[in-house]
Design an enzyme around this catalytic site. Sequence first.
Site: not given
Length: 658
Positions: A29-33, A107, A109, A111, A130, A164, A216, A304, A397, A400, A415, A420
Amino acid sequence: MEEKIKALQDKLNRYNYEYHVLDAPSVPDSEYDKLLHELIELEAAYPEFKTDTSPTVRVGGAVLDRFRKVQHDTPMLSLGNAFDEDSLRAFDKRVREAVGEVEYMCELKIDGLAVSLKYEDGKFVQGATRGDGTVGEDITANLRTIRAIPLELTSSLSFEVRGEAYMPKPAFEKLNEAREAKGEALFQNPRNAAAGSLRQLDPKLAGKRNLSIFLYSVNDLSGLSAKTQDEALKRLDGEGFKTNRERRLVDDIEGVLDYVGYWSNRRNDLDYDIDGIVIKVNALNAQEQLGFTAKSPRWAIAYKFPAEEVVTDLLDIELTVGRTGAITPTALLKPVKVAGTTVARASLHNHELIEQKDIRINDKVIIRKAGDIIPEVVRPILEERTDQKVYKAPTECPGCGHETVKLEDEVAIRCINPGCPAQLVEGMIHFVSRTAMNIDGLGEKVVKQLFDAGLINDVGDIYALTREDLLPLERMGEKKTTNLLEAIEASKANPLRKLLVGLGIRFVGAKASELIAQEFGTMDEIMAQPKERLVEVPEIGEKIADSIVTYTHHPDFRALVDKLKHYSVNMTEEVQEAASNAFEGMTFVLTGKLEQLTRNEAKALIEDAGGKVAGSVSQKTDVVVAGEEAGSKLETAQSLGVSVWDEAEFLEKTGRQS
């Protein structure tokens, strides 16, 4: 210097791909930075050599005023759900009865937040949420900060890919640790954190959140020459996209069930959240044969995972009044963690269900999230009961004080007081919502604030609001006021179908509103129709027709329509003429900038005439429609001998004047 900057850009883009897509970094990471910092300084000194595909754009740019709305080339539909083995077997049976034996692509799903990415000539040009499936929000600047998204492909494809965006669990934990140290509110789960990050107006903030993405699907597969979902995903891999490698191609429903069982037991081993399994028919020609319903593809389904159940205390029952007068009970709970979030409220559905389950105040209850989203009370734990208070359905109600009624054949207690205040507020919240008039900045809290201040008493009053009305209100500064007034003004141009949804006619949702608006064209025509004429409209039954007649003939409804007309709210729908089949079987490619049409309008004209639009030019292309600054697609068309039309010729062929 240009060559040095280009070499640095290419090197950093390669390191990005290795780290964020292949999970196989070749440098620390240090070289990339260090190299990234060098490139930032060089591009600042020589801005003429900075490109849209430079890795420095991932740091984040200027703060945005708001997200503009964009229309998807094709709708981003949701998937039908399955919750058990029987549902999956029923799906398999329907598929095989329609197309015979099939393979399935299974595949995970993810989240997260569903997004679309648009590429033109191999370059990332637009990203969107979306939204409502048809129109989303342009979050291009934020998506550019996700290092797993290629800013430039290995080929010059023009298409829209979907996926996603998500926050890995380690990034989520690190984010919440930092927020806790600062005394800031914690995110409830990685999904909320990802969505919140991508809907920040400051791209620099999104860039610090370490988001990732799995792709996907492809909107237009013609440029990929893929015949299956498996081939399409492999082609996406080859273009530099990150797809989920845990997918599995199976021969039959038994393979699907095996995959579901495997990940049901191992979902927590992943460093990202999943909430189910997506099952897709693998062959694209079979997908095309199966087609779509109005809401979802028939060739795919989402399994699910079973909802997690936990025990907590039911402290009280709160009553709320909806826009139709229905009084809904909600359980107030001792806060408890369920499926990754802290829950303090849960649905009790209706008063009859409370009585049937014998749910009482101060009960210990089992709760779960229906579909991993909406908390609900499953049942009380009777063996824990002592002297709990019996719940009694309301006779007045809560909004009201008006006497409640229970209509025949309904479980809801209502109601029926037209004045109301609770119903009025809920009706206005519905009117400004995304599915209706879609007024940005006018959410639930602002609507209630305006109502409490006496500035709005019905939806017509929204269009009478002025700068002088808004500026004195709390948290309503100059910029927010300007944006809100602009959004209100813009909503006046919405088509009639959106207005019909917003007016809240019972049983008339988005689909029925579109059918009615298309059939009659104007609000006046709709209000003039008897029930017998309304039921002649396909898919409009007697229940909907009765409701339309009842609402539109009421003097209050007509007075409200007159009020909206006074403020120049659109009351018409552009009625689509029956499409000709002039382009039946023809494949078109659009390139360059059209002067009189947007890309979506041109695409709609082609499809209405029986043709289809592809993303890239090939031997199968019949016509290329070329606007100004047409690029490589025009050159390819000319080399292949494909017919090329300019915009004037295209308009003439479609029967429009140029």
